[in-house]
Structure formats: structure tokens, C-alpha cells
Design a protein around this motif. Structure first.
Motif, PDB file in Angstrom:
ATOM      1  N   LEU A  14      29.394  39.365  31.160  1.00  0.00           N
ATOM      2  CA  LEU A  14      28.835  38.239  31.579  1.00  0.00           C
ATOM      3  C   LEU A  14      29.147  38.059  33.052  1.00  0.00           C
ATOM      4  O   LEU A  14      28.339  37.480  33.794  1.00  0.00           O
ATOM      5  CB  LEU A  14      29.868  37.185  30.979  1.00  0.00           C
ATOM      6  N   VAL A  15      30.164  38.906  33.675  1.00  0.00           N
ATOM      7  CA  VAL A  15      30.718  38.667  34.826  1.00  0.00           C
ATOM      8  C   VAL A  15      29.582  39.699  35.749  1.00  0.00           C
ATOM      9  O   VAL A  15      29.246  39.419  36.849  1.00  0.00           O
ATOM     10  CB  VAL A  15      31.957  39.532  34.922  1.00  0.00           C
ATOM     11  N   TYR A  18      26.780  37.501  36.378  1.00  0.00           N
ATOM     12  CA  TYR A  18      27.059  36.437  37.202  1.00  0.00           C
ATOM     13  C   TYR A  18      26.908  37.231  38.604  1.00  0.00           C
ATOM     14  O   TYR A  18      26.618  36.746  39.660  1.00  0.00           O
ATOM     15  CB  TYR A  18      28.479  35.909  36.930  1.00  0.00           C
ATOM     16  N   PHE A  19      27.454  38.273  38.676  1.00  0.00           N
ATOM     17  CA  PHE A  19      27.493  39.073  40.182  1.00  0.00           C
ATOM     18  C   PHE A  19      26.178  39.629  40.523  1.00  0.00           C
ATOM     19  O   PHE A  19      25.730  39.218  41.671  1.00  0.00           O
ATOM     20  CB  PHE A  19      28.230  40.261  40.033  1.00  0.00           C
ATOM     21  N   ILE A  22      22.883  36.241  39.050  1.00  0.00           N
ATOM     22  CA  ILE A  22      22.886  35.110  39.854  1.00  0.00           C
ATOM     23  C   ILE A  22      23.043  35.111  41.185  1.00  0.00           C
ATOM     24  O   ILE A  22      22.144  34.468  42.053  1.00  0.00           O
ATOM     25  CB  ILE A  22      24.145  34.161  39.326  1.00  0.00           C
ATOM     26  N   THR A  26      27.631  33.395  45.342  1.00  0.00           N
ATOM     27  CA  THR A  26      28.660  33.377  44.611  1.00  0.00           C
ATOM     28  C   THR A  26      29.986  33.495  45.382  1.00  0.00           C
ATOM     29  O   THR A  26      30.965  33.020  44.860  1.00  0.00           O
ATOM     30  CB  THR A  26      28.795  34.492  43.425  1.00  0.00           C
ATOM     31  N   ARG A  29      31.931  30.411  45.816  1.00  0.00           N
ATOM     32  CA  ARG A  29      32.429  29.760  44.627  1.00  0.00           C
ATOM     33  C   ARG A  29      33.943  30.125  44.306  1.00  0.00           C
ATOM     34  O   ARG A  29      34.118  30.781  43.280  1.00  0.00           O
ATOM     35  CB  ARG A  29      31.587  29.897  43.348  1.00  0.00           C
ATOM     36  N   THR A  32      35.535  29.305  40.665  1.00  0.00           N
ATOM     37  CA  THR A  32      34.695  30.159  39.592  1.00  0.00           C
ATOM     38  C   THR A  32      35.092  31.608  39.777  1.00  0.00           C
ATOM     39  O   THR A  32      35.902  32.297  38.621  1.00  0.00           O
ATOM     40  CB  THR A  32      33.259  30.121  39.787  1.00  0.00           C
ATOM     41  N   ASN A  33      35.520  32.216  41.014  1.00  0.00           N
ATOM     42  CA  ASN A  33      36.190  33.477  41.357  1.00  0.00           C
ATOM     43  C   ASN A  33      37.292  33.453  40.711  1.00  0.00           C
ATOM     44  O   ASN A  33      37.691  34.551  40.030  1.00  0.00           O
ATOM     45  CB  ASN A  33      35.866  33.745  42.542  1.00  0.00           C
ATOM     46  N   ILE A  36      37.461  33.815  36.850  1.00  0.00           N
ATOM     47  CA  ILE A  36      36.781  34.984  36.501  1.00  0.00           C
ATOM     48  C   ILE A  36      37.828  36.221  36.718  1.00  0.00           C
ATOM     49  O   ILE A  36      38.321  36.904  35.722  1.00  0.00           O
ATOM     50  CB  ILE A  36      35.510  35.468  37.214  1.00  0.00           C
TER      51      ILE A  36
END
Length: 484
Positions: A14-15, A18-19, A22, A26, A29, A32-33, A36
Motif C-alpha cells: 500500500l505504501v 502511495y509513493f 499516487i 505526497t 502531506r 499522512t506521512n 505511514i
């Protein structure tokens, strides 16, 4: 994979999405970071503390560290030092994803073993004895003063326990290392490859009190195959114990992959067999194993009589004793049933018989056959099979016919191969692709073996009806009652 292992692998994927999918913004954010980063720090720590390290997860741990370092850089250096090209970002993401998938594949291919749970009403206890037969020289070593020493593990109906079931393998670090080293040597693997075995648990409780009963429990002896171990029959022993049996499994010293003694010594497989004299040597080894069975029965009788201090005094029904074995241990079960009067009934699980020139056995006996063994009769009409082998097959079939005529059984379990009659099938799904187990699902195969073994011993050691072994059942289409 274990629960936290799967969670960590899913988090990493998932990460990575995200990296690397997305993408761009990022780094801004921060919340969010931070979340994570907390997850990437917390889940590996929990996994290592609660489940433990195993080498299959090294790529996963590496990816987690890379992702954690990347998150820290985002948090403390929000402006990138240099800007990656999109193609490089995608290559990095794919490479790291590949490592996560590699770890998942390794963890699934070489899992922490999950043995079938016993399906009887009783909890199961276990205790291990280290016994030396002072009246018998050890003929498998060069030491003239050596006596035959055996490790015997007993499973039994036990009082309920609130603790954790015991581990399957020795937990002392040095003993465990030496133990798996002996196993690994036989498999031509480095010792670290089997290190994850230390996490495998049984479904029995160490030294739990024997469950009180108004009458003693019938006894079943288990004899393993040549070069394997009593450990490969733990689930069978536990299942019988959960149904009201005392079960004793013998490690036949120097004929196991590894045996750990109470003082920490480890012996491996040193039994010599060659193609030139295999039948003569097999008779010698078979006689040693049969003597092992007789010695263990005498020791169990001493436990029951109170001559050896234990919790088993008066709790073993020595008048209702059976034996079962796999492969060479199955042949030993037949020999022991033939020569030892105390044994009332026996089971041979896919074992070729050793001594074929005796009078016929006149006790209840059952053969459980794999696909290859069930088709053995076809070799009689094959001119490519040597005459000596065809002669042995003919004699063995004659013995099996006599067993059936006397009310015993020869049952073919369709879809099985040789090691479907052991717990080896639960050590890795790769076993099937090596041809050591058959097409049948391992848990289904084990269920059928346990079901028919229990029904057989219930009939002959407890006076049951033998509902399963008397006729075919629609619920078990894999079961084929052979007529021979």
C-alpha cells in the motif's frame, strides 16, 4: 503466512502504491506521512516480537527499512535534493514490490507448520522419555560398550490446560541448531534454511496431568519410516490421544534424520543400506526395530505397574495394545504384530514388508496404500521388472490376501503418495511438486488416514463396531477397499 507477516506485506504494498502511483505532492502531506511512518515502524517491531524473525522475510524487512527511510526524508527534508525521472521512480517501485512478493512467495512455500487439530473430545498431553536398554548392545555404532538408547514420546488424554501448546521441536538454542543441522544435512540444505521450524507448535501440552478415567486407556505404538522421525507422526498421535488412547512414538536411533537426547546429544542417520544387500540388511534393521518395540512395551508396562515413577500408573491398558507405522515402520508394525504376543492389532501405512517367508499373521491387521502401492500387482505382468522383485511382490500380495480373508483390510486412499501418511505434507506445499505427496489435499488425506486408523483401533482395542472399515461410505469416495 502468519497474520502479522501478511499485514506487514500488505502495508508495504500500500505504501509503495502511495509513493509510486499516487506520486507527486505526497511530500507535503505531513500527517499522512507521519501515520505511514508510525505503521512502518510499529508493524515490523510487533511482527518480530510476537511472531519472530525468519529468513524468508529478509526481502520484506529490507523494503520496510527503505520505505521508512524514505518517509523520514519526506518529513525532515520536504524539498527533494534531486528530482527522480518518472521511469526511474517506476523501476524502483516495481523492484521493491518484487521484493515484497518474493518474501510472500518464500513465506508461503516454506510456512510455519500448521498441523491438523485433533478432533476428539479430550485435551492432549505429552511427555518424552530417554530410555536405555541395558540388555542390548548397540550394533549400529562402533563402540563395543554402547547400549541401545531410545527417545520415546508419549501422547495421552489430559486434563484441560490454560497454557500454550508445546513447540514441536526442541527450544534450547544449541540443541535446536544441532537438531536442524542433522535434518538439513540429510536434505542437502544449509542449517539456516530450517531455522523457522522453531516456531511450529503442536496441539499438545507438555507434562499435563493424565485425564482421570474409570478404566485404563488402550495403547498404540507408532514406528516412523527409515530416515524420518517420530515428529512426522505428531498429528496422528495427537488425534488418537484426543479420542482416548495413550500413544507412544519411537525414534529408532541412527535410523532417523535426527534424534535429540535428554543430555543434548544429537544423532543422525547412519544406517547403511546398499542395493547389493538391501533385503539382508533390511531384515537386520527390521529386527532391531522390532526389538525396540518390544523394549518400549516393557518400559510402558513398568510405567503402568509403577516400577518407573510417572503419572501413568494404572492408566495404560496393556491388554489392548496396537501398533502402526509408516514405510519401514509399517513393515516393523507387521513384524511386531507377528512376533510380539502383547500386540493385538496393527496397521501398515504404505510400507513394503521385509520378511516374506513366515507363516501368515493371524491377528487383525490393516494395510493403507498409496496410489503406487495399490498398483503394485501390475508389476507381476511387466517383464521389465526383475524376477526377484516380482517374486517378492507375489509373496506380499499373498500376505495381504490372507489378512483380508482373516477380516482385516487393504485400503487404497486415492490421490495419495508415500508421504501423505505423514506430517511431511504440512511442512511445505512444494513437497507435492517433488512427487512425495499426491494430488489429494493434504488436510483431506490426513483426515481420512486419521478417520480409518481410529475406526480400526476402536474396533479391535475398544470393542467398537468398525463402521468405516467394514464397508465403503459415500462420504469418502477416495477410499477403495481392495480385494486383491
Amino acid at each position: 503466512m502468519r497474520m502479522l507477516e501478511m499485514t506487514l506485506a500488505a502495508l508495504d504494498l500500500l505504501v509503495l502504491i502511495y509513493f509510486f502511483v499516487i506520486g507527486k505532492s505526497t511530500s507535503s502531506r505531513k500527517t499522512t506521512n507521519m501515520l505511514i511512518g508510525a505503521g512502518l515502524l510499529t508493524f515490523p517491531v510487533l511482527q518480530l516480537l510476537l511472531e519472530g524473525y525468519r529468513w524468508q522475510l529478509i526481502p520484506l524487512y529490507f523494503v520496510t527499512l527503505i520505505l521508512l527511510a524514505s518517509i523520514l526524508l519526506r518529513l525532515f527534508r520536504p524539498v527533494p535534493i534531486f528530482k527522480k525521472r518518472r521511469i526511474l521512480r517506476y523501476i524502483s517501485g516495481l523492484a521493491l514490490s518484487g521484493l515484497v512478493i518474493l518474501s510472500a512467495v518464500l513465506a508461503a512455500a516454506l510456512p510455519v507448520m500448521d498441523l491438523p487439530k485433533p478432533d476428539g473430545a479430550d485435551a492432549v498431553g505429552t511427555v518424552t522419555f530417554d530410555w536405555t536398554d541395558g540388555n542390548r548392545e548397540e550394533t549400529l555404532t562402533a563402540d563395543p560398550g554402547d547400549k541401545r538408547e531410545l527417545i520415546v514420546q508419549i501422547w495421552y488424554p489430559a486434563e484441560k490446560s490454560s497454557g500454550e501448546p508445546q513447540f514441536l521441536f526442541p527450544q534450547d538454542p544449541q540443541i535446536f541448531h544441532n537438531y536442524i543441522s542433522a535434518f538439513a544435512e540429510g536434505l542437502h540444505l544449509p542449517a539456516f534454511a530450517l531455522d523457522y521450524w522453531k516456531y511450529a507448535r503442536s496441539h499438545s501440552f507438555q507434562d499435563a496431568p493424565v485425564l482421570p478415567s474409570p478404566k485404563p486407556y488402550p495403547l498404540v505404538i507408532i514406528s516412523h519410516g527409515l530416515g524420518t522421525s517420530r515428529m512426522l507422526h505428531a498429528s496422528q498421535a495427537e488425534n488418537l490421544a484426543s479420542h482416548g488412547y495413550i500413544v507412544a512414538a519411537i525414534d529408532h536411533t541412527y535410523s532417523t534424520a535426527a534424534t535429540a537426547f535428554s543430555d543434548g546429544r544429537i544423532t543422525g542417520f547412519t544406517t547403511e543400506l546398499s542395493a547389493e544387500d538391501i533385503y539382508d540388511k533390511a531384515r537386520v534393521i527390521g529386527e532391531i526395530w522390532t526389538q525396540d518395540v518390544e523394549f518400549v512395551l516393557n518400559q510402558l508396562d513398568s510405567l503402568n505397574a509403577g516400577r518407573i515413577e510417572s503419572d501413568f500408573t494404572g492408566k495404560i491398558d496393556m491388554n489392548n495394545t496396537g501398533i502402526m507405522g509408516h514405510s519401514f515402520g509399517g513393515a516393523t508394525a507387521y513384524n511386531a504384530a507377528y512376533t510380539i504376543g502383547k500386540i493385538k492389532a496393527g496397521i501398515n501405512m504404505d510400507g513394503t514388508l521385509i520378511d516374506l517367508d513366515r507363516d501368515q499373521l493371524n491377528k487383525p491387521f490393516m494395510f493403507l496404500q498409496s496410489d503406487d502401492s495399490a498398483n503394485m500387482a501390475e508389476a507381476l505382468d511387466d517383464p521389465a521388472v526383475p524376477e526377484e522383485i516380482r517374486g517378492r511382490i507375489s509373496k506380499e500380495l499373498k500376505i495381504a490376501r490372507h489378512v483380508i480373508e482373516r477380516g482385516g483390510q487393504s485400503i487404497h486412499i486415492k490421490g495419495t503418495a508415500h508421504f501423505n501418511f505423514t506430517d511431511l505434507q504440512f511442512y511445505s506445499p512444494l513437497i507435492k511438486y517433488l512427487g512425495m505427496t499426491g494430488s489429494i489435499d493434504g488436510y483431506r488425506g490426513a483426515y481420512l488416514v486419521n478417520r480409518y486408523v481410529l475406526d480400526f483401533f476402536d474396533k479391535y482395542l475398544k470393542g467398537g463396531a468398525g463402521e468405516l472399515i467394514n464397508r465403503p461410505h459415500a462420504d469418502d469416495p477416495e477410499i477403495d477397499f481392495q480385494k486383491l
